[in-house]
Write a protein that holds these residues in place. Structure first.
Motif, PDB file in Angstrom:
ATOM      1  N   TYR A   1      -0.289   4.937  13.953  1.00 33.89           N
ATOM      2  CA  TYR A   1       0.494   4.234  15.313  1.00 33.89           C
ATOM      3  C   TYR A   1       1.420   3.715  15.681  1.00 33.89           C
ATOM      4  O   TYR A   1       1.516   3.339  16.511  1.00 33.89           O
TER       5      TYR A   1
ATOM      6  N   LYS B   1       0.657  -1.288  -0.154  1.00 36.80           N
ATOM      7  CA  LYS B   1       0.117   0.377   0.201  1.00 36.80           C
ATOM      8  C   LYS B   1       0.889   1.736  -0.054  1.00 36.80           C
ATOM      9  O   LYS B   1       0.781   2.115  -0.905  1.00 36.80           O
TER      10      LYS B   1
ATOM     11  N   ALA C   1       2.431  -2.046  17.493  1.00 35.59           N
ATOM     12  CA  ALA C   1       1.379  -0.697  16.936  1.00 35.59           C
ATOM     13  C   ALA C   1      -0.048  -1.080  16.621  1.00 35.59           C
ATOM     14  O   ALA C   1      -1.155  -0.520  17.097  1.00 35.59           O
TER      15      ALA C   1
ATOM     16  N   GLN D   1      -5.184  12.745  11.444  1.00 33.36           N
ATOM     17  CA  GLN D   1      -5.211  12.221   9.834  1.00 33.36           C
ATOM     18  C   GLN D   1      -5.801  13.572   9.043  1.00 33.36           C
ATOM     19  O   GLN D   1      -5.963  12.797   7.471  1.00 33.36           O
TER      20      GLN D   1
ATOM     21  N   ARG E   1      -5.714   1.279   7.050  1.00 31.96           N
ATOM     22  CA  ARG E   1      -6.969   0.208   7.215  1.00 31.96           C
ATOM     23  C   ARG E   1      -8.625   0.457   7.259  1.00 31.96           C
ATOM     24  O   ARG E   1      -8.964   0.208   7.354  1.00 31.96           O
ATOM     25  N   ASP E   2      -8.156   1.910   7.694  1.00 25.41           N
ATOM     26  CA  ASP E   2     -10.037   2.694   8.254  1.00 25.41           C
ATOM     27  C   ASP E   2      -9.756   4.033   6.806  1.00 25.41           C
ATOM     28  O   ASP E   2     -11.018   4.975   7.240  1.00 25.41           O
ATOM     29  N   MET E   3      -9.175   3.894   5.872  1.00 26.24           N
ATOM     30  CA  MET E   3      -8.821   5.867   5.447  1.00 26.24           C
ATOM     31  C   MET E   3     -10.218   5.699   4.770  1.00 26.24           C
ATOM     32  O   MET E   3     -10.976   6.519   4.535  1.00 26.24           O
TER      33      MET E   3
HETATM   34  O1   DC Z   1       0.727   0.059   8.309  1.00 25.28           O
HETATM   35  P1   DC Z   1       1.763  -0.356   8.709  1.00 25.28           P
HETATM   36  O2   DC Z   1       1.771  -1.931   8.933  1.00 25.28           O
HETATM   37  O3   DC Z   1       2.614   0.514   8.987  1.00 25.28           O
HETATM   38  O4   DC Z   1       0.750  -0.488  10.576  1.00 25.28           O
HETATM   39  C1   DC Z   1       0.838  -0.608  12.023  1.00 25.28           C
HETATM   40  C2   DC Z   1       0.071  -1.324  12.498  1.00 25.28           C
HETATM   41  O5   DC Z   1      -1.065   0.229  12.763  1.00 25.28           O
HETATM   42  C3   DC Z   1      -0.721  -2.229  11.702  1.00 25.28           C
HETATM   43  O6   DC Z   1      -0.793  -3.346  12.607  1.00 25.28           O
HETATM   44  C4   DC Z   1      -2.636  -1.643  12.003  1.00 25.28           C
HETATM   45  C5   DC Z   1      -2.333  -0.223  12.499  1.00 25.28           C
HETATM   46  N1   DC Z   1      -3.339   0.546  11.653  1.00 25.28           N
HETATM   47  C6   DC Z   1      -4.943   1.079  11.659  1.00 25.28           C
HETATM   48  O7   DC Z   1      -5.198   0.371  12.552  1.00 25.28           O
HETATM   49  N2   DC Z   1      -5.561   1.818  10.997  1.00 25.28           N
HETATM   50  C7   DC Z   1      -4.833   2.530   9.944  1.00 25.28           C
HETATM   51  N3   DC Z   1      -5.600   3.465   9.964  1.00 25.28           N
HETATM   52  C8   DC Z   1      -3.282   2.219  10.566  1.00 25.28           C
HETATM   53  C9   DC Z   1      -2.782   1.404  10.189  1.00 25.28           C
END
Ligand code: DC
Length: 222
Positions: A39, A17, A95, A112, A126-128
């Motif tokens: 996070y 991503k 995180a 954000q 994950r929740d954009m």
């Molecule tokens: O994408 P990443 O691996 O850098 O994200 C690190 C952690 O943060 C992942 O385990 C889930 C969390 N995360 C989240 O819950 N919501 C987001 N928008 C981005 C990341």
């Protein structure tokens, strides 16, 4: 926030991503938000302050007052370059733990949304598309098989000169996906309004091209 074009890319760890979102942002001349970094930064800042990752309100307070700057490809926490440090597996696990807390997610929400500035934003996480930018003009759920994602992470770690164990990485990714998908708050999931992009057999350039093509042909609201 309204009126600013937002392209949301959600998906599991190591799906690519970040690279895709950055490539698309560059091509469109948009800003880029790496929400996972926030996070990760919260987990690191909590650790540095001696606040346990299981302490929801303690970590939320830290998340709300993070002194972060994204500058010229670097991530600075209280003025210190932590770009490499936040990518460690240990901080990734932290995180994922703190991301399950509603108070932590709430503390990071306004920060954000502040990234949505003209002419537009590409945001990955994950929740954009579901929580942070529900009004996004295009929502993509980007994924790849666990095997392919583990191999990509493995190659990335070796490229950085770090020791890597493919079996351990695969197991870690699967347990992190399970935790991100099982939590009550903003679980990792392909929502019905997101387009699925399965990238196991595609190169980075092909994925960026596909996203740009969907962006150009997206239905526009009057
Ligand atoms: O994408 P990443 O691996 O850098 O994200 C690190 C952690 O943060 C992942 O385990 C889930 C969390 N995360 C989240 O819950 N919501 C987001 N928008 C981005 C990341």
């Amino acid at each position: 926030m309204s009126g600013i074009a937002v392209l949301a890319i959600d998906g599991p760890s190591a799906s690519g991503k970040g690279s895709v979102a950055q490539g698309v942002a560059e091509a469109l001349g948009f800003a880029y938000l790496d929400s996972g970094a926030l996070y990760r930064l919260s987990a690191l800042a909590a650790k540095q302050a001696g606040v346990a990752w299981r302490d929801e309100l303690g970590v939320a307070r830290i998340a709300a007052s993070l002194d972060v700057r994204f500058e010229a490809g670097l991530i600075l926490l209280s003025g210190q370059d932590v770009s490499a440090q936040i990518r460690s597996e240990e901080i990734g696990v932290g995180a994922s733990q703190i991301a399950a807390f509603a108070a932590v997610r709430q503390a990071l929400l306004a920060r954000q949304r502040a990234f949505a500035l003209a002419p537009g934003l590409v945001a990955d996480g994950r929740d954009m598309g579901s929580v942070v930018f529900p009004q996004a003009e295009l929502k993509i759920f980007l994924t790849a098989s666990a095997k392919v994602r583990a191999e990509r992470r493995y190659t990335q770690l070796l490229g950085r000169g770090e020791l890597a164990d493919l079996a351990a990485i695969t197991q870690d990714l699967e347990s992190r996906d399970a935790r991100d998908a099982a939590r009550a708050e903003a679980p990792l999931r392909q929502w019905p309004d997101a387009l699925l992009l399965e990238t196991s057999n595609l190169s980075l350039d092909q994925v960026v091209e596909q996203v740009l093509s969907w962006w150009k042909t997206r239905p526009k609201e009057e």
